[in-house]
Design a protein around this motif. Structure first.
Motif, PDB file in Angstrom:
ATOM      1  N   CYS A 467      82.890-108.089 -45.415  1.00 29.79           N
ATOM      2  CA  CYS A 467      81.620-108.312 -44.727  1.00 29.79           C
ATOM      3  C   CYS A 467      81.909-108.658 -43.257  1.00 29.79           C
ATOM      4  CB  CYS A 467      80.872-109.469 -45.396  1.00 29.79           C
ATOM      5  SG  CYS A 467      79.490-110.088 -44.410  1.00 29.79           S
ATOM      6  N   ALA A 469      80.129-110.156 -41.252  1.00 27.58           N
ATOM      7  CA  ALA A 469      79.542-111.433 -40.853  1.00 27.58           C
ATOM      8  C   ALA A 469      80.367-112.611 -41.353  1.00 27.58           C
ATOM      9  CB  ALA A 469      78.108-111.540 -41.362  1.00 27.58           C
ATOM     10  N   CYS A 470      80.810-112.568 -42.629  1.00 26.89           N
ATOM     11  CA  CYS A 470      81.477-113.744 -43.201  1.00 26.89           C
ATOM     12  C   CYS A 470      82.919-113.473 -43.644  1.00 26.89           C
ATOM     13  CB  CYS A 470      80.665-114.309 -44.374  1.00 26.89           C
ATOM     14  SG  CYS A 470      80.724-113.280 -45.864  1.00 26.89           S
ATOM     15  N   CYS A 482      74.721-108.857 -47.424  1.00 28.29           N
ATOM     16  CA  CYS A 482      75.959-109.342 -48.032  1.00 28.29           C
ATOM     17  C   CYS A 482      75.629-110.258 -49.213  1.00 28.29           C
ATOM     18  CB  CYS A 482      76.781-110.109 -46.994  1.00 28.29           C
ATOM     19  SG  CYS A 482      78.217-110.971 -47.682  1.00 28.29           S
ATOM     20  N   CYS A 485      77.004-114.128 -47.852  1.00 26.03           N
ATOM     21  CA  CYS A 485      76.330-114.854 -46.764  1.00 26.03           C
ATOM     22  C   CYS A 485      74.905-114.350 -46.541  1.00 26.03           C
ATOM     23  CB  CYS A 485      77.136-114.728 -45.471  1.00 26.03           C
ATOM     24  SG  CYS A 485      77.119-113.055 -44.760  1.00 26.03           S
TER      25      CYS A 485
HETATM   26 ZN   LIG Z   1      78.872-111.879 -45.645  1.00 28.71          ZN
END
Ligand SMILES: [Zn+2]
Ligand SMILES: [Zn+2]
Length: 508
Positions: A467, A469-470, A482, A485
């Motif tokens: 992911c 983002a995380c 996701c 997150c």
């Molecule tokens: Zn994520």
């Protein structure tokens, strides 16, 4: 995916769309073999027409004339090719070898020898889509990517809200003749709207209003008297907006709400918002569908079996004027998105798409494409599932990647590259018969790919399944969030995602 002689129209695939609706359920022609997709269905009352907007006509629309949906859909079909699992690795390795040769940063790294020379593409500036970007001159917040999201969302909503009195909620976005035309008292439900493609037909910057003519291919279900029927349709829409209107803020672009204050549409009374009390219709503040016309309706899926030679892959790459300069500007803002790193991301996405396509596995595709492109894949994978076949492009690998364009607007950076690739390409029935193509002969092809990323994002484009983002292992739901997150990663806020694929013939 197989390509056919693609001469008649400009095929453009799009970004955007609010929600992906999974195409499930009984459909016409499901399962049996079929040929052709160009004969029009009859006896359906799903047609609306004509462009005058003042009368509704039932029965085959026929009159569209200039667009044959079977053909158009076939054209769209040309757009992808994807290989199976085992060869993923080969593609990846080849891709990385190529990429690693271009370690040094700089625009010349986009091109390696033996491929067509690049030329300045002045013709491209005249295309309707490019023409629309001129809106930025009077509306600095305008973003093509978000406009396309909005158009997808509005189209899906106007189809789904046709039954009952639901269309009233969209009064701010539909002209009275369009409301009248779309209203159908016998329709009980419309669902499963999946948009296969959206094309720009014309963009007109008038002194008072901007008008954008679009054609959308979609697959949808209609329920009448309890009977579900699946249709493949092509609709032409004219969207208009006053020259004085300004784009919505990005946060509100993905939902339809009051064009003035952002309140929910439930509060609309006619075209007056129940919250801010403003008159918000007529295209004064936001885009309005001024006209709509159903060009074709089919009950059978488009033909996926006819074969056609590649065309256009020997043409020089169309490089937009100023592309290299804009690439330098992008690099100045984000040095990590250098050509080698972007090419690696392209190869990574390419391999995921090959696998997902050949295996009719949308989950594999989801993390790497915008909503609009995901709808496109959903549409065609549904077609293949319907006819119990898969298009397999074994041993697909990228041979070269060249820079074609870089565009930045208020919200997104967009990078268009031309990729040259090769693969075996055939269509296999679920019971193991080769329906078209060749299992032995490799085909060379090239396509223009556009990746987008939010202006706020930075950093090395990812080439591992995590992911953005995380950092958790990729576990992305169909809505693009996701599983850990919950960040929505397919909007390009965190990393480059693919938003368009265009064939040589269509690009330019
Ligand atoms: Zn994520
Ligand atoms: Zn309002």
């Amino acid at each position: 995916m197989r390509r056919r002689g693609l001469k008649r129209t400009h095929v453009a695939l799009f970004v955007g769309a609010l929600s992906f609706t999974t195409a499930v359920g009984a459909r016409p022609g499901g399962g049996q073999a079929y040929r052709g997709g160009s004969s029009r269905s009859s006896g359906s009352s799903s047609h609306y027409s004509p462009s005058s907007g003042s009368s509704r006509s039932y029965g085959p629309s026929g009159g569209g004339g200039d667009v044959d949906s079977g053909l158009v859909l076939e054209l769209l079909l040309l757009c992808f090719r994807y290989p199976p699992l085992g060869l993923l690795v080969v593609g990846g390795v080849v891709g990385f070898v190529i990429l690693n040769r271009r370690r040094t940063r700089g625009l010349s790294d986009w091109s390696v020898g033996g491929m067509p020379a690049r030329v300045e593409a002045t013709t491209r500036t005249t295309s309707a889509r490019r023409e629309l970007t001129r809106l930025v001159e009077s509306d600095p917040g305008f973003s093509l990517v978000l406009f396309e999201d909005f158009a997808y969302a509005l189209y899906a909503e106007l189809e789904m809200k046709r039954p009952g009195g639901e269309l009233q909620r969209l009064a701010a976005f539909l002209s009275p003749p369009v409301m009248e035309l779309l209203h159908d008292p016998k329709l009980e439900r419309v669902d499963g709207v999946v948009i296969g493609a959206m094309r720009y037909v014309a963009v007109d910057h008038g002194s008072e209003r901007t008008a954008v003519t679009l054609e959308l291919e979609a697959n949808l279900s209609e329920v009448r008297a309890g009977v579900v029927q699946r249709f493949y349709v092509c609709d032409r829409l004219v969207l208009t907006r006053a020259r004085t209107a300004r784009s919505r803020p990005p946060g509100r672009k993905r939902k339809l709400d009051c064009p003035n204050c952002g309140a929910p549409l439930e509060g609309m009374r006619g075209t007056t918002c129940g919250y801010c009390r403003q008159e918000v219709g007529g295209g004064r503040l936001d885009w309005q569908v001024e006209r709509i016309e159903r060009l074709t309706t089919e009950q059978r899926p488009p033909d996926i079996l006819s074969d056609a030679a590649e065309s256009g892959n020997q043409l020089p790459t169309l490089v937009a004027p100023g592309a290299e300069q804009r690439m330098s500007q992008l690099l100045a803002r984000d040095p990590a998105s250098d050509p080698a790193a972007l090419s690696a991301r392209v190869a990574f996405v390419f391999n995921a798409l090959q696998f997902g396509w050949s295996n009719r596995d949308l989950a594999r595709i989801r993390p790497f494409v915008t909503d609009g492109l995901f709808q496109y894949f959903g549409y065609w994978i549904d077609v293949y599932t319907t006819v119990r076949a898969r298009n397999i492009t074994e041993n697909a690998r990228i041979l070269n990647i060249e820079l074609a364009d870089v565009v930045a607007d208020a919200v997104y950076d967009a990078v268009t590259v031309r990729l040259f690739a090769v693969s075996v390409d055939y269509t296999l029935s679920d019971d193991g018969k080769v329906l078209s193509g060749s299992r032995e002969r490799e085909r060379h092809y090239s396509e223009y790919w556009t990746l987008v990323r939010g202006r706020g994002a930075q950093g090395r484009p990812r080439t591992e399944p995590v992911c953005p983002a995380c950092g958790a292992p990729l576990d992305i739901g169909m809505a693009g969030n996701c599983g850990y997150c919950h960040a929505r990663i397919v909007s390009g806020e965190f990393d480059w995602v693919l938003s368009r694929i265009e064939q040589d013939e269509a690009y330019g």
